[in-house]
Write a protein that holds these residues in place. Structure first.
Motif: not given
Length: 326
Positions: A104-110, A256-263, A307-312
């Motif tokens: 993860l970078d400083t903006e929470g992007r993976a 973080d932004t993990v899974g945000a686009g999928d959500a 929330v952390a991870g892809a947790n919609p």
């Protein structure tokens, strides 16, 4: 843990999602001992994330994927089942699961380093896909590595040709330059846009696909009616038959932004389905309907970022943005 019965209220037509499950492995310094690197593994993969988000929102979600029998595969199965996803279209695969080591970078992007050679997700046969049931399905969503990894990619494209007869088609290229040359995505984009009614990209995708004006014009010319650009904290820009709309994103504390686009995609399809607008070429979609769906989708994405991870989020966490009745 929230159960599907507590978290969802199933409404609207079914959406099928085709594509990969990926084991997202994040470094866990707190659990690492001297000379070791501990990894925290979270179930991921863009298509699987979208299926989970749809089911949690209350849309009947049917996942069409190849899940390994290895320990990661069992983890995927547990997550999808706990979220209420229909797994009747899953192939139990002999090949290993796909693994992505994430930083993860400083903006929470993976950023991901993939271990994907010969893994279960890409080994679709024509016979396997031909027997996947689309009865009652109003939309099919796919994208990410599933559309660029051989041999399955070409077979999924063929599957979409047949699915278009009764379903709205949604595609998210989700460019992964660390594994697949972006030139492959650019070469296949005209075919995808000709198959799709909805195409979504992120700003990171456009780093490899060109500027948004040129991208949306190419997609519209090929046949896609709705082209979307997710812009993180700046919300989303949409082009519907060439007419542009935008929706801001709510302010959130980003884990973080993990899974945000999928959500986001799941929120959009859920809201359109709740209005009875899926099942064809988006006939009847108005600017008002689209504005409502965009606002809903960016809210779903924002809650995922908290929330952390892809947790919609689940249906009950949306408050006054609860699903509509078709």
């Amino acid at each position: 843990m929230t159960t599907p019965a507590e978290g969802t209220r199933t409404t609207g037509p079914a959406v099928a999602v085709v594509g990969e499950c990926v084991a997202d492995a994040f470094a866990d310094p707190g659990a690492s001992r001297r000379g070791e690197l501990a990894l925290r593994v979270i179930p991921g993969g863009g298509p699987a994330n979208a299926a989970v988000a749809l089911a949690r929102l209350g849309t009947p979600a049917r996942y069409l994927g190849r899940i390994s029998a290895d320990p990661f595969g069992r983890l995927f199965h547990e997550r999808l089942t706990a979220s209420g996803v229909d797994l009747s279209g899953v192939v139990r695969a002999a090949e290993p699961s796909t693994l992505a080591v994430a930083t993860l970078d400083t903006e929470g992007r993976a950023e991901y380093s993939f271990h994907a050679e010969g893994t279960a997700d890409w080994q679709w046969t024509a016979e396997e896909l031909a027997t996947r049931d689309l009865g009652g399905v109003a939309a099919v969503h796919t994208g990410s590595l599933a559309l660029v990894m051989a041999p399955g990619a070409a077979r999924i494209e063929e599957f979409l040709v047949g699915a278009r007869a009764g379903a709205t088609i949604s595609i998210d290229p989700n460019v992964r330059p660390g594994l697949v040359d972006p030139a492959v995505y650019r070469a296949r984009l005209p075919r995808w846009a000709a198959l799709a009614d909805i195409v979504k990209v992120s700003e990171e995708d456009l780093d490899h696909l060109g500027d948004f004006d040129g991208f949306r014009e190419e997609c519209h010319a090929a046949g896609a009616r709705l082209v979307l650009l997710t812009r993180g904290a700046d919300g989303v820009t949409a082009s519907f038959d060439g007419v542009r709309l935008a929706s801001p994103a709510p302010a959130v504390n980003v884990a973080d932004t993990v899974g945000a686009g999928d959500a986001f995609t799941a929120g959009l399809l859920h809201r359109l389905g709740a209005r009875g607008l899926l099942g064809g070429r988006l006939t009847g979609l108005t600017a008002g309907d689209l504005s409502d769906a965009l606002a809903f989708a960016v809210r779903v994405a924002a809650l995922t970022c908290e929330v952390a991870g892809a947790n919609p989020p689940w249906h009950h966490q949306l408050g006054d943005l609860a699903p509509l009745t078709p």
